[in-house]
Each structure stands twice: as structure tokens, then as C-alpha cells.
Design a protein around this motif. Structure first.
Motif, PDB file in Angstrom:
ATOM      1  N   VAL A   1       0.824  -1.108   0.023  1.00  0.00           N
ATOM      2  CA  VAL A   1      -0.072   0.034  -0.018  1.00  0.00           C
ATOM      3  C   VAL A   1       0.804   1.292  -0.021  1.00  0.00           C
ATOM      4  O   VAL A   1       0.821   2.359  -0.689  1.00  0.00           O
ATOM      5  N   LEU A   2       1.929   1.126   0.828  1.00  0.00           N
ATOM      6  CA  LEU A   2       2.651   2.446   0.923  1.00  0.00           C
ATOM      7  C   LEU A   2       3.502   2.633  -0.373  1.00  0.00           C
ATOM      8  O   LEU A   2       3.619   3.666  -0.899  1.00  0.00           O
ATOM      9  N   PHE A   3       4.016   1.555  -0.919  1.00  0.00           N
ATOM     10  CA  PHE A   3       4.940   1.811  -2.178  1.00  0.00           C
ATOM     11  C   PHE A   3       4.007   2.024  -3.346  1.00  0.00           C
ATOM     12  O   PHE A   3       4.468   2.847  -4.268  1.00  0.00           O
ATOM     13  N   ALA A   4       2.635   1.458  -3.499  1.00  0.00           N
ATOM     14  CA  ALA A   4       1.997   1.978  -4.398  1.00  0.00           C
ATOM     15  C   ALA A   4       1.318   3.180  -4.241  1.00  0.00           C
ATOM     16  O   ALA A   4       0.665   3.828  -5.391  1.00  0.00           O
ATOM     17  N   ASP A   5       1.468   3.982  -3.308  1.00  0.00           N
ATOM     18  CA  ASP A   5       0.633   5.322  -3.383  1.00  0.00           C
ATOM     19  C   ASP A   5       1.406   6.216  -4.008  1.00  0.00           C
ATOM     20  O   ASP A   5       2.391   6.297  -3.856  1.00  0.00           O
TER      21      ASP A   5
END
Length: 81
Positions: free
Chosen positions: A32-36
Motif C-alpha cells: 500500500v505504501l509503495f503503490a501510493d
């Protein structure tokens, strides 16, 4: 940007994207963090910032190196408020 500033931005993003677990700590999945999109624009080296935050005991997660795809389900947990 210095490391301390990047870590403070990381903490803000974990709070924004994460959820509180049963013991009141905020956590977010690495994927989630990486794709934000905001995180992608903020952090030139997200994994490096995560490692620096882990060394300073601001966050914790399983393993040493997180890779997109392979570690998307790894929880990154804030240790400090």
C-alpha cells in the motif's frame, strides 16, 4: 532532504494510509505504501527511508530488505506516536 525529515514524512504517510490494530499501533502494508502516488513522489528511496526508520526504532517490520511484489503483505508498524 535529510534523513530525519524523510523519516518524519514517512511517519505522516504511515498514519495517513495505515489503520490502528488491536493494541492501538498504526500499521500499513508495504504494498500500500509503495503503490501510493503521493509516497512515490515524496520518497526517492522508500526502502532506504524505511531501513533508517527501523534502525532508529521508529518503525518495525519483518525482514531486512523489502521488495515490491514479494513483500507487499508485510506490515510496517509505527512504534512511536
Amino acid at each position: 532532504m535529510n534523513v530525519e525529515h524523510e523519516i518524519s514524512l514517512l511517519v505522516e504517510e504511515i498514519r495517513r494510509l495505515g489503520t490502528k490494530n488491536a493494541d492501538g499501533r498504526v500499521s500499513v502494508k508495504f504494498g500500500v505504501l509503495f503503490a501510493d502516488e503521493k509516497c512515490a513522489n515524496l520518497f526517492e528511496a522508500l526502502v532506504g527511508t524505511l531501513k533508517a526508520a527501523k534502525r532508529r526504532k521508529i518503525v518495525t517490520y519483518q525482514g531486512e530488505l523489502l521488495l515490491q511484489g514479494v513483500h507487499d503483505d508485510v506490515d510496517i508498524m509505527l512504534l512511536q506516536d
